[in-house]
Design a protein around this motif. Structure first.
Motif, PDB file in Angstrom:
ATOM      1  N   ASN A  30      48.012 -82.605 147.541  1.00 29.08           N
ATOM      2  CA  ASN A  30      47.064 -84.150 146.574  1.00 29.08           C
ATOM      3  C   ASN A  30      46.242 -83.778 144.870  1.00 29.08           C
ATOM      4  O   ASN A  30      45.323 -84.339 145.344  1.00 29.08           O
ATOM      5  N   CYS A  31      46.874 -83.252 144.839  1.00 25.90           N
ATOM      6  CA  CYS A  31      46.343 -83.337 143.360  1.00 25.90           C
ATOM      7  C   CYS A  31      47.717 -83.565 142.536  1.00 25.90           C
ATOM      8  O   CYS A  31      49.237 -83.635 143.087  1.00 25.90           O
ATOM      9  N   GLN A  32      47.769 -83.769 141.130  1.00 19.86           N
ATOM     10  CA  GLN A  32      48.372 -84.656 140.468  1.00 19.86           C
ATOM     11  C   GLN A  32      48.299 -83.666 139.086  1.00 19.86           C
ATOM     12  O   GLN A  32      47.704 -83.561 138.141  1.00 19.86           O
ATOM     13  N   ILE A  33      49.873 -82.724 139.230  1.00 19.74           N
ATOM     14  CA  ILE A  33      50.015 -81.946 138.570  1.00 19.74           C
ATOM     15  C   ILE A  33      50.883 -82.277 137.878  1.00 19.74           C
ATOM     16  O   ILE A  33      51.997 -82.167 137.236  1.00 19.74           O
ATOM     17  N   TRP A  34      50.156 -83.119 136.506  1.00 19.17           N
ATOM     18  CA  TRP A  34      51.097 -83.971 135.615  1.00 19.17           C
ATOM     19  C   TRP A  34      49.864 -84.744 134.752  1.00 19.17           C
ATOM     20  O   TRP A  34      48.968 -85.347 135.151  1.00 19.17           O
ATOM     21  N   ASP A  35      50.298 -85.606 133.564  1.00 18.06           N
ATOM     22  CA  ASP A  35      49.260 -86.104 132.592  1.00 18.06           C
ATOM     23  C   ASP A  35      49.882 -87.555 132.450  1.00 18.06           C
ATOM     24  O   ASP A  35      50.960 -87.814 132.271  1.00 18.06           O
ATOM     25  N   CYS A  36      49.113 -88.169 133.476  1.00 17.20           N
ATOM     26  CA  CYS A  36      49.535 -89.674 132.424  1.00 17.20           C
ATOM     27  C   CYS A  36      49.117 -90.036 131.228  1.00 17.20           C
ATOM     28  O   CYS A  36      48.340 -90.633 130.702  1.00 17.20           O
ATOM     29  N   ASN A  37      50.029 -89.859 130.754  1.00 19.17           N
ATOM     30  CA  ASN A  37      49.646 -90.082 129.088  1.00 19.17           C
ATOM     31  C   ASN A  37      50.300 -91.438 128.643  1.00 19.17           C
ATOM     32  O   ASN A  37      51.022 -92.040 127.310  1.00 19.17           O
ATOM     33  N   TYR A  38      50.019 -92.665 129.269  1.00 14.92           N
ATOM     34  CA  TYR A  38      50.627 -94.395 128.719  1.00 14.92           C
ATOM     35  C   TYR A  38      49.227 -94.677 129.774  1.00 14.92           C
ATOM     36  O   TYR A  38      48.352 -94.707 130.435  1.00 14.92           O
ATOM     37  N   GLY A  39      48.636 -95.693 128.076  1.00 12.51           N
ATOM     38  CA  GLY A  39      47.987 -96.982 129.294  1.00 12.51           C
ATOM     39  C   GLY A  39      47.124 -96.217 128.811  1.00 12.51           C
ATOM     40  O   GLY A  39      46.521 -95.630 127.818  1.00 12.51           O
ATOM     41  N   TYR A  40      46.060 -96.708 129.534  1.00 17.16           N
ATOM     42  CA  TYR A  40      43.887 -96.146 129.248  1.00 17.16           C
ATOM     43  C   TYR A  40      44.752 -94.516 129.735  1.00 17.16           C
ATOM     44  O   TYR A  40      43.726 -93.656 129.235  1.00 17.16           O
ATOM     45  N   GLY A  41      45.644 -93.860 129.883  1.00 21.05           N
ATOM     46  CA  GLY A  41      45.799 -92.858 130.382  1.00 21.05           C
ATOM     47  C   GLY A  41      46.143 -91.368 129.247  1.00 21.05           C
ATOM     48  O   GLY A  41      45.861 -90.373 129.497  1.00 21.05           O
ATOM     49  N   GLN A  42      45.857 -92.126 128.303  1.00 19.18           N
ATOM     50  CA  GLN A  42      46.419 -92.116 127.519  1.00 19.18           C
ATOM     51  C   GLN A  42      44.392 -91.037 126.688  1.00 19.18           C
ATOM     52  O   GLN A  42      44.250 -90.132 126.111  1.00 19.18           O
ATOM     53  N   ASN A  43      43.845 -91.337 126.988  1.00 23.11           N
ATOM     54  CA  ASN A  43      42.518 -91.182 126.625  1.00 23.11           C
ATOM     55  C   ASN A  43      41.351 -89.924 127.691  1.00 23.11           C
ATOM     56  O   ASN A  43      40.525 -89.745 127.777  1.00 23.11           O
ATOM     57  N   PHE A  44      42.161 -89.769 128.770  1.00 25.47           N
ATOM     58  CA  PHE A  44      41.219 -89.200 130.089  1.00 25.47           C
ATOM     59  C   PHE A  44      42.612 -87.627 130.213  1.00 25.47           C
ATOM     60  O   PHE A  44      44.464 -88.286 130.446  1.00 25.47           O
ATOM     61  N   PRO A  45      42.086 -86.568 130.249  1.00 24.49           N
ATOM     62  CA  PRO A  45      43.049 -85.514 130.983  1.00 24.49           C
ATOM     63  C   PRO A  45      43.140 -85.500 132.324  1.00 24.49           C
ATOM     64  O   PRO A  45      42.686 -85.136 133.164  1.00 24.49           O
ATOM     65  N   TYR A  46      44.282 -86.006 133.113  1.00 26.48           N
ATOM     66  CA  TYR A  46      44.708 -85.660 134.289  1.00 26.48           C
ATOM     67  C   TYR A  46      44.578 -84.696 134.753  1.00 26.48           C
ATOM     68  O   TYR A  46      45.057 -84.316 136.262  1.00 26.48           O
ATOM     69  N   PHE A  47      45.839 -83.991 134.345  1.00 28.09           N
ATOM     70  CA  PHE A  47      46.552 -82.706 134.398  1.00 28.09           C
ATOM     71  C   PHE A  47      45.535 -82.112 135.568  1.00 28.09           C
ATOM     72  O   PHE A  47      44.349 -81.567 135.302  1.00 28.09           O
ATOM     73  N   PHE A  48      46.493 -81.841 137.052  1.00 24.87           N
ATOM     74  CA  PHE A  48      45.802 -81.225 138.122  1.00 24.87           C
ATOM     75  C   PHE A  48      44.435 -81.418 138.798  1.00 24.87           C
ATOM     76  O   PHE A  48      43.456 -80.887 139.475  1.00 24.87           O
ATOM     77  N   ALA A  49      44.018 -82.881 138.706  1.00 28.17           N
ATOM     78  CA  ALA A  49      43.076 -83.333 139.421  1.00 28.17           C
ATOM     79  C   ALA A  49      43.524 -83.696 140.508  1.00 28.17           C
ATOM     80  O   ALA A  49      44.822 -83.676 141.262  1.00 28.17           O
ATOM     81  N   VAL A  50      42.339 -83.676 141.848  1.00 28.90           N
ATOM     82  CA  VAL A  50      42.271 -83.740 142.777  1.00 28.90           C
ATOM     83  C   VAL A  50      41.974 -85.469 143.783  1.00 28.90           C
ATOM     84  O   VAL A  50      40.833 -85.738 142.944  1.00 28.90           O
ATOM     85  N   PHE A  51      42.649 -85.849 144.463  1.00 26.22           N
ATOM     86  CA  PHE A  51      42.669 -87.042 145.236  1.00 26.22           C
ATOM     87  C   PHE A  51      41.599 -86.583 146.447  1.00 26.22           C
ATOM     88  O   PHE A  51      41.848 -85.627 146.801  1.00 26.22           O
ATOM     89  N   PRO A  52      40.332 -88.143 146.610  1.00 22.87           N
ATOM     90  CA  PRO A  52      39.472 -87.697 147.749  1.00 22.87           C
ATOM     91  C   PRO A  52      40.109 -87.604 148.802  1.00 22.87           C
ATOM     92  O   PRO A  52      39.423 -86.991 149.499  1.00 22.87           O
ATOM     93  N   LEU A  53      41.302 -88.574 148.992  1.00 25.86           N
ATOM     94  CA  LEU A  53      41.938 -88.885 150.561  1.00 25.86           C
ATOM     95  C   LEU A  53      43.147 -88.633 150.695  1.00 25.86           C
ATOM     96  O   LEU A  53      43.319 -89.174 148.516  1.00 25.86           O
ATOM     97  N   ASN A  54      43.749 -89.085 151.682  1.00 21.87           N
ATOM     98  CA  ASN A  54      44.935 -89.153 151.609  1.00 21.87           C
ATOM     99  C   ASN A  54      45.843 -90.088 150.734  1.00 21.87           C
ATOM    100  O   ASN A  54      47.134 -89.984 150.364  1.00 21.87           O
ATOM    101  N   ASP A  55      44.955 -91.357 150.818  1.00 24.13           N
ATOM    102  CA  ASP A  55      45.255 -92.189 150.366  1.00 24.13           C
ATOM    103  C   ASP A  55      44.505 -92.989 149.681  1.00 24.13           C
ATOM    104  O   ASP A  55      44.647 -93.827 148.694  1.00 24.13           O
ATOM    105  N   ALA A  56      43.695 -92.266 148.835  1.00 22.21           N
ATOM    106  CA  ALA A  56      42.881 -92.457 148.110  1.00 22.21           C
ATOM    107  C   ALA A  56      43.461 -93.021 146.621  1.00 22.21           C
ATOM    108  O   ALA A  56      44.470 -92.346 146.135  1.00 22.21           O
ATOM    109  N   PRO A  57      43.433 -94.577 145.928  1.00 16.94           N
ATOM    110  CA  PRO A  57      44.143 -95.050 144.641  1.00 16.94           C
ATOM    111  C   PRO A  57      43.886 -94.220 143.779  1.00 16.94           C
ATOM    112  O   PRO A  57      43.675 -94.578 142.860  1.00 16.94           O
ATOM    113  N   TYR A  58      41.814 -93.479 143.098  1.00 20.84           N
ATOM    114  CA  TYR A  58      42.020 -92.973 142.353  1.00 20.84           C
ATOM    115  C   TYR A  58      41.340 -91.353 142.602  1.00 20.84           C
ATOM    116  O   TYR A  58      40.827 -91.171 143.665  1.00 20.84           O
ATOM    117  N   THR A  59      41.331 -91.206 142.026  1.00 19.08           N
ATOM    118  CA  THR A  59      40.280 -89.517 141.563  1.00 19.08           C
ATOM    119  C   THR A  59      38.414 -89.789 141.983  1.00 19.08           C
ATOM    120  O   THR A  59      38.306 -90.820 140.733  1.00 19.08           O
TER     121      THR A  59
END
Length: 731
Positions: A511-540
């Protein structure tokens, strides 16, 4: 069984079979052949014992490939191809590894601005005789939402082996920025059409004459087909960690958490939007300016525990701690002889807008989470917390026995009536609650020495057997369960507990995001290795990320001295390394205003207030739509004591962005152990407020059998090997 397929898959087998390969790589256990079948370039991997899987390394869209040229450069094979629509460059390599891994990176340059309405998936299993539709296999895991672009599957008919496929989605971000598409739900599929489905936008044209990476896939092949869920989990961890060491990775961001902790402390203490009053006693709101929801015990304890850790580290007291402690006993309800979620005197204020916002309704995990924090405070010497914990423990046992250690989602605390049995139809209840309950029982045993609590823990943990990935319900609870299982393994010596801890952690890393979302607003937040709270959660989410961070630290601590899965010595330290800088970006002051949602579900957002947003979304969506969570304010408090270490004799502090164990500080030296692997690096910073001591400090690390000087990357910044004892000495 015949599997339905699309036209792009139905002809693949026949097209490959009728074509002559144009390139071949021979390995001891596999061979790879490249085919041009017109609109696709296929790399077919064949297992030595039979069975083949085709990987579409380039797709011609609506045109055939003309001449294909192949050349060698270093350890890479470079394939250049073109169609009437554009030019392709494919770099094929075999990275050095103990496993069989190949990587293909495909770039495309369009000849004219182009609208692309469809792109097929890139993996097709093949039969030696017959059709792809007749193959059979098992998909063990795949990408959900914005998580890592991975799929892990086994081909069982013909009996072939398994594939772990990882798409480096970071590399595709420039294309997403140009065409305004998202990388959510791009890696997966249903048998036999699997792998990466390149995202397209039929309304936004791909610019001409610019080269974009359209695939960067790492593929691990193995003859092994796991037979049980625990084996799936351990192999998943092994394969993921193996690929991880090969991935291009962003530089981890840094942050001054000591300064941030001061800001959070001041803001939390003085900002009226964080507080409400009941009977003259202050209570923290769940969200800034949220006066509709009655005070919750979880909110108090979620801030109080890390605050206590921080104040202990700092060596001071603060009246904020006393303010939060006040009124804690009000959450004990004599009707059920237990703590409850909401302040009992304010139940009538619940607006019933959600299932849990009703009188005496309990979300199963929500009973055990405050109990755990009360027990942690009790072990730190808090008398009030200990009494509340022990006065509530028998109710928790009664509930567990009533539900036969298989908890629903919601139940009525007074009658134990089930109000919602399953998380979704056919999925069962909150399965990791058995682990949280066992953790509570272990803490009760530590506090009292009563064997009945240890007995309860062992009964509950039987519910986790055979669940594999499905143990995971809520990330923070599952992560703490993993450490509790290790503790029980150390007490009993029963290997099944250690294996179950691996299943918990496999769920976390899936349930981790092992990549960096470098598009849109994602250019302002380092996503690499974020973990999601639930199996189907749409956000960290900020609070769950903090708790996973703390739980993985705890796992490292309790597993010190025992042999754990080698993969965890890669994944856990690296998660922590990236979390140390990344989690700071939940504070709205760290983000541009246009990234923050104007439409907020609960309360309001004060951008300059050092209280974190709850939610960070995909790069094309604004964040903070749930609210600014006061119960996540412990973020900085939890970070400081785990990454910053005082050297009193020097009046200095060292910061380390990896987890460490065996820290020993003397008058003239300090030592600690870094528990990762040598191929990865950690960073040490020397914080010397006086500026006079660093010149007299010597930093060395034990490499194999001898201590060697540590490389200084910048003034007072040192690069450590990911493993080995570190020694700091001074005059």
């Amino acid at each position: 069984m015949i599997n339905p397929v699309t036209p792009w898959t139905s002809t693949a087998h026949a097209d490959i079979a009728s074509s002559k390969h144009i390139f071949e790589i021979l390995l001891p256990d596999y061979n790879f052949r490249l085919y041009n079948t017109g609109d696709s370039l296929w790399l077919v991997a064949r297992w030595k014992r039979g069975g083949s899987i085709a990987f579409r390394i380039a797709f011609g869209i609506n045109s055939d490939f003309d001449e294909v040229s192949i050349s060698k450069a270093d350890n890479e094979t470079i394939i250049i191809a073109s169609t009437r629509l554009g030019y392709y460059r494919i770099i094929l390599s075999l990275p050095r590894s103990s496993e069989t891994i190949f990587r293909y990176t495909t770039s495309f340059r369009a000849k004219f601005p182009m609208l692309i309405p469809f792109w097929p998936r890139d993996i097709v299993p093949l039969m030696q005789r017959g059709k792809t539709e007749n193959t059979e296999g098992i998909i063990h895991s795949h990408q959900v939402g914005s998580r890592s672009g991975q799929i892990y599957f086994s081909m069982t008919k013909p009996k072939t082996g398994s594939v772990f496929y990882f798409q480096n989605l970071t590399a595709i971000s420039p294309y997403c920025q140009a065409t305004e598409v998202s990388l959510r739900e791009t890696v997966g599929g249903s048998w036999p059409e699997l792998g990466f489905q390149f995202p397209v936008n039929a309304e936004k044209a791909l610019p001409a004459h610019s080269e974009y990476i359209v695939s960067d896939a790492f593929v691990l092949l193995t003859p092994h087909i796991p037979k049980k869920d625990s084996e799936v989990a351990t192999q998943f961890l092994h394969y993921l960690s193996t690929i991880y060491t090969l991935l291009p990775k962003p530089e981890p961001s840094g942050h001054d958490w000591i300064n941030t902790a001061k800001k959070v402390l001041e803001n939390l203490y003085t900002n009226k939007g964080c507080w409400t009053q009941t009977n003259g006693i202050p209570y923290l709101n769940a969200y800034v300016e949220d006066y509709k929801t009655p005070p919750e015990i979880m909110v108090k304890l979620a801030v109080l525990l890390p605050l206590q850790e921080y104040l202990t580290w700092k060596g001071t007291n603060h009246s904020l701690s006393e303010d939060i402690k006040r009124g804690l006993g009000a959450f004990y309800d004599a009707r059920v002889k237990s703590i409850v979620r909401y302040h009992p005197a304010l139940e009538d204020d619940l607006d019933k807008s959600e299932e849990q916002k009703r009188e005496m309704v309990m979300d199963s995990w929500y009973l055990h989470h405050p109990l755990l924090n009360l027990s942690r405070l009790a072990l730190r010497g808090d008398v009030v917390a200990k009494k509340l914990f022990l006065d509530s423990i028998d109710y928790a046992i009664r509930v567990a026995k009533h539900f036969d250690y298989d908890w629903p989602v919601f139940y009525k605390m007074t009658t134990l009536e089930v109000l919602k049995a399953e998380t979704s139809p056919g999925k069962g209840g909150e399965k990791d609650v058995a682990g949280s309950y066992a953790h509570v029982m272990l803490m009760a045993w530590y506090l009292t020495g009563e064997k009945r609590f240890l007995h309860e823990a062992t009964i509950a943990l039987k519910r986790l057997q055979g669940l594999g990935f499905d143990i995971f319900y809520q990330a923070n609870n599952t992560a703490f369960t993993a450490a509790a299982l290790v503790e029980l393994y150390k007490e009993t010596g029963e290997l099944r507990y250690l294996e179950s801890s691996y299943c918990c952690l496999a769920g976390i890393f899936k349930n981790c995001q092992i990549w960096d979302c470098n598009y849109g607003y994602g250019q302002n937040f380092p996503y690499f290795f974020a973990v999601f709270p639930l199996n189907d959660a749409p956000y960290t989410a900020a609070y769950e990320e903090l708790e996973v961070f703390a739980a993985l630290h705890h796992y490292i601590e309790v597993s010190a001295g025992i042999k754990i899965l080698p993969a965890l010595k890669i994944l856990i330290p690296e998660f922590i390394k990236y979390a140390v800088g990344r989690l700071a970006y939940y504070f709205p002051a760290m983000l541009p205003s246009d990234m923050i949602s104007e439409d907020v579900k609960t309360g309001e957002i004060q951008k300059d207030l050092w209280i974190p947003l709850e939610d960070i979304h995909d790069g094309w969506e604004k964040s903070g739509s749930v609210g600014q969570e006061v119960y996540g304010a412990g973020l900085a408090f939890g970070m400081v004591p785990r990454q910053y270490f005082k050297l009193p004799e020097l009046d200095a502090i060292i910061f380390i962005n990896y987890p460490i164990t065996d820290l020993r500080i003397g008058k003239k030296s300090a030592t600690f152990h870094v528990g990762g692997i040598a191929a990865l690096k950690a960073e040490l910073k020397f914080l010397d407020p006086t500026g006079i001591h660093i010149s007299s400090v010597k930093i060395e690390q034990k490499i194999k059998t001898t201590y060697q000087p540590v490389k200084e990357k910048a003034p007072a910044q040192f690069e450590l090997s990911g493993t080995g004892m570190v020694r700091i000495t001074w005059k």
